[in-house]
Scaffold this motif. Structure first.
Motif, mmCIF file in Angstrom:
data_model
loop_
_atom_site.group_PDB
_atom_site.id
_atom_site.type_symbol
_atom_site.label_atom_id
_atom_site.label_comp_id
_atom_site.label_asym_id
_atom_site.label_seq_id
_atom_site.Cartn_x
_atom_site.Cartn_y
_atom_site.Cartn_z
ATOM 1 N N ILE A 1 73.214 -3.296 47.854
ATOM 2 C CA ILE A 1 73.281 -2.609 46.559
ATOM 3 C C ILE A 1 73.179 -1.106 46.760
ATOM 4 C CG2 ILE A 1 72.069 -2.263 44.375
ATOM 5 C CD1 ILE A 1 71.282 -5.236 44.517
ATOM 6 N N ASN A 2 72.302 -0.666 47.655
ATOM 7 C CA ASN A 2 72.147 0.769 47.913
ATOM 8 C C ASN A 2 73.448 1.369 48.445
ATOM 9 O OD1 ASN A 2 69.469 0.701 47.105
ATOM 10 N ND2 ASN A 2 68.661 0.526 49.188
ATOM 11 N N LEU A 3 74.106 0.657 49.345
ATOM 12 C CA LEU A 3 75.376 1.155 49.872
ATOM 13 C C LEU A 3 76.442 1.195 48.785
ATOM 14 C CD1 LEU A 3 75.563 -0.473 53.418
ATOM 15 C CD2 LEU A 3 75.182 1.925 52.848
ATOM 16 N N HIS A 4 76.409 0.221 47.881
ATOM 17 C CA HIS A 4 77.363 0.256 46.769
ATOM 18 C C HIS A 4 77.095 1.456 45.867
ATOM 19 C CE1 HIS A 4 79.970 -0.843 43.532
ATOM 20 N NE2 HIS A 4 78.972 -1.088 42.716
ATOM 21 N N LEU A 5 75.823 1.770 45.635
ATOM 22 C CA LEU A 5 75.489 2.964 44.853
ATOM 23 C C LEU A 5 76.040 4.210 45.538
ATOM 24 C CD1 LEU A 5 71.767 2.173 43.916
ATOM 25 C CD2 LEU A 5 73.782 1.922 42.457
ATOM 26 N N LEU A 6 75.918 4.247 46.861
ATOM 27 C CA LEU A 6 76.464 5.374 47.612
ATOM 28 C C LEU A 6 77.986 5.409 47.501
ATOM 29 C CD1 LEU A 6 75.519 7.678 49.434
ATOM 30 C CD2 LEU A 6 75.766 6.140 51.389
ATOM 31 N N GLY A 7 78.610 4.233 47.536
ATOM 32 C CA GLY A 7 80.062 4.179 47.369
ATOM 33 C C GLY A 7 80.518 4.696 46.028
ATOM 34 N N GLY A 8 79.741 4.421 44.979
ATOM 35 C CA GLY A 8 80.075 4.946 43.658
ATOM 36 C C GLY A 8 80.037 6.455 43.615
ATOM 37 N N VAL A 9 79.087 7.055 44.327
ATOM 38 C CA VAL A 9 79.019 8.520 44.414
ATOM 39 C C VAL A 9 80.224 9.055 45.171
ATOM 40 C CG1 VAL A 9 77.684 10.452 45.330
ATOM 41 C CG2 VAL A 9 76.495 8.521 44.284
ATOM 42 N N TRP A 10 80.574 8.388 46.261
ATOM 43 C CA TRP A 10 81.703 8.862 47.074
ATOM 44 C C TRP A 10 83.025 8.772 46.322
ATOM 45 C CZ3 TRP A 10 80.221 5.709 52.086
ATOM 46 C CH2 TRP A 10 79.133 6.351 52.702
ATOM 47 N N ILE A 11 83.288 7.632 45.697
ATOM 48 C CA ILE A 11 84.610 7.433 45.092
ATOM 49 C C ILE A 11 84.850 8.404 43.949
ATOM 50 C CG2 ILE A 11 84.045 5.722 43.305
ATOM 51 C CD1 ILE A 11 86.954 5.419 45.797
ATOM 52 N N LEU A 12 83.782 8.829 43.281
ATOM 53 C CA LEU A 12 83.947 9.765 42.159
ATOM 54 C C LEU A 12 84.398 11.139 42.641
ATOM 55 C CD1 LEU A 12 83.725 9.982 39.108
ATOM 56 C CD2 LEU A 12 81.324 10.632 39.365
ATOM 57 N N GLN A 13 84.162 11.452 43.909
ATOM 58 C CA GLN A 13 84.553 12.769 44.426
ATOM 59 C C GLN A 13 86.063 12.904 44.600
ATOM 60 O OE1 GLN A 13 81.980 14.704 44.157
ATOM 61 N NE2 GLN A 13 80.902 12.773 43.742
ATOM 62 N N LEU A 14 86.796 11.805 44.408
ATOM 63 C CA LEU A 14 88.260 11.876 44.455
ATOM 64 C C LEU A 14 88.869 12.281 43.121
ATOM 65 C CD1 LEU A 14 89.070 8.642 46.518
ATOM 66 C CD2 LEU A 14 88.802 10.988 47.350
#
Length: 550
Positions: A433-446
């Motif tokens: 879940i923590n990695l998915h939260l990090l993925g949500g932060v990353w994908i928004l930077q696009l």
């Protein structure tokens, strides 16, 4: 306000008239999953029946006269009609983990979990604004991935590579969560996910879906999406009927849940001080969802921009089903369902075991399994195409034919699926879940390079790249330093507000891009050619292992 993932059902509270003992125990208090093989076989039979029907629905080969091409395999020939687009888009966005995690959050945190409903309602207008325009550009220039678009629009190889890598890295934990959701279902069926049998079932389920959809590609997924829609709709009706018959009217259920929460000093409401967190979580999650490659892949596959807009008008129906599933989290709390600490996602599966006979529970668990397997396959296809088109072909084999691209994508697709299974099984659910939260932060930077650039070319390509880098680093740092808390307080003294980390990182991203664009223009740094405005179009490099320094 309870912490996410905690187990409020373990505390004291009023009993529900006519309810059985808490899920997980029988009337004698012995473990429910050890009551004998007959009950497990009844559940397993229903589970296998539903999943088997979905697999058969997806088993289809492409037309014999159709040449292998990424557009046919990954986009269904850009021929999805309104119904197919709506079913596949909704079936991709609303995953089994969504149907398990949102009621689990309601069970564990109360009303704050409803931000998920708000963000899904925001998706429809955002999709209508952004994705039809992207779909038209993609169809005109033969684009398939977001990185294809970035390369064409900005003429930047580094920015396109950053886009491809970000999409893959952000989607991998999302795919892993589908496996985590499946483990919750299997645990309720009676299979321990960390056992040999549990691991074997997981591998068979996911790889069977991946292998069945390999020949037909996205067309096979479109057929399975119809099965998923029917199953989820039927599951909502059946489980709602069971809940109301056992626990009473919705008003009575909320009254019971409120009484139990008050007895524990907790509330199902959202505290006023959390309003900014609620609002930014909803907005940030909606914008991030649009950047995930599986969503863009389905949008690109629609027959036309009008088809995509028409399909989007029906997406709120999916949100309505999610709202009812969130209500099941309240019902589980009211019924005194107990889960292990940190496993609120088990609340609805436990409620199903509590209310449904075993054969019916198996059918409901099968519906949840199909709800996770479909988006997992679409995610795998989208990541495979990103790897093949924007990394392998772009940098290692630019002379690859379309037929070779399709063949090259099938191997990575299976490897990605196997990696996701290992990822989910070897890690603790909270780490996933923590990695998915990090993925949500990353994908928004696009968002600036993809969504904003659909409307303006003002930003310089190098400014966008540096803004992306700042957003990635700042978002990762904020999330890590805060112990993977999704919100941070900004401001000071008496004036402060909790804000979603991804939104803060996006603001820094945009600020850097806006500040550096005039500077690069003043220095005469080349902007690159916009292929969407009559430039050379989407072309490959001229030789293998060629890297361009821009």
């Amino acid at each position: 306000m309870r912490d996410p993932g905690t187990s409020p059902g373990a505390g004291p509270g009023p009993t529900v008239p006519g309810a059985r003992p808490p899920a997980g125990t029988d009337r004698r208090g012995s473990p429910a999953l050890n009551r004998g093989g007959t009950i497990r076989h009844a559940i397993a039979a229903g589970f296998v029946l539903v999943v088997g029907c979905a697999v058969l629905a997806g088993a289809h080969r492409p037309p014999s006269d159709e040449l292998p091409h990424p557009v046919h395999w990954a986009l269904g020939g850009r021929g999805l009609g309104t119904a197919s687009t709506c079913l596949l888009l909704g079936g991709t966005i609303y995953t089994s983990y969504t149907y398990i995690a949102v009621p689990g959050l309601m069970f564990g945190t109360g009303g704050l979990a409803l931000y998920a409903l708000v963000y899904t309602m925001l998706l429809s207008p955002l999709i209508m604004i952004l994705l039809p325009r992207l779909r038209e550009i993609g169809a005109k220039h033969g684009l398939i991935t977001a990185a294809d678009y970035v390369r064409l629009r900005h003429g930047s190889h580094p920015l396109a590579l950053a886009t491809a890598l970000t999409c893959i890295l952000a989607t991998m934990p999302y795919l892993g969560l589908q496996v985590v959701g499946m483990t919750a279902v299997l645990r309720s069926v009676g299979l321990a996910p960390d056992s040999i049998a549990g691991c074997a079932v997981l591998v068979v389920l996911f790889l069977a879906f991946a292998l069945v959809t390999q020949p037909g590609g996205l067309r096979a997924c479109a057929r399975i999406s119809l099965v998923k829609a029917v199953l989820i709709g039927a599951a909502v009706v059946v489980l709602l009927a069971l809940t109301l018959a056992r626990l009473g009217s919705p008003g009575h259920i909320f009254q019971l849940a409120g009484g139990r929460g008050a007895a524990m000093g907790e509330s199902f409401g959202v505290p006023p001080q959390n309003f900014t967190a609620y609002a930014t979580l909803a907005l940030g999650s909606a914008l991030a969802q649009l950047m995930y490659p599986q969503v863009l892949l389905v949008a690109m596959a629609s027959k036309s921009k009008d088809t995509l807009r028409a399909a989007t008008t029906f997406l709120p129906a999916w949100s309505m089903t999610l709202g009812i599933w969130a209500f099941f989290g309240v019902a589980a709390f009211a019924a005194g369902i107990r889960t292990a600490a940190g496993h609120g996602e088990l609340a609805v599966p436990a409620l199903i075991r509590e209310l449904a006979p075993d054969w019916l529970a198996g059918l409901l668990f099968g519906a949840l399994a199909v709800a996770g397997l479909l988006p997992a396959v679409v995610m795998v296809m989208s990541m495979a195409m990103l790897f093949v088109r924007n990394i392998y072909v772009e940098y290692l084999n630019p002379t690859a034919t379309p037929k070779h691209e399709v063949r090259a994508a099938r191997g990575p697709a299976l490897a990605i699926m196997a990696g996701a299974i290992a990822f989910a099984l070897l890690m603790k659910p909270q780490d996933a879940i923590n990695l998915h939260l990090l993925g949500g932060v990353w994908i928004l930077q696009l968002l600036p390079a993809v969504a904003v650039s659909l409307f303006t070319r003002w930003f310089h390509r190098r400014a966008l790249f540096l803004g992306w880098a700042v957003g990635m680093v700042s978002g990762t740092g904020l999330l890590g330093l805060r112990g993977f808390s999704t919100v941070v307080d900004i401001g000071g003294g008496a004036v402060h507000a909790p804000v979603y980390v991804a939104v803060i990182a996006l603001a820094l991203n945009l600020a850097v891009a806006a500040l550096l664009t005039p500077l690069f223009d003043a220095l005469g740094v080349p902007r690159g050619t916009d292929g969407t405005a009559g430039g050379p179009g989407f072309e490959r490099r001229g030789s293998k292992y060629a890297f361009v320094v821009e």
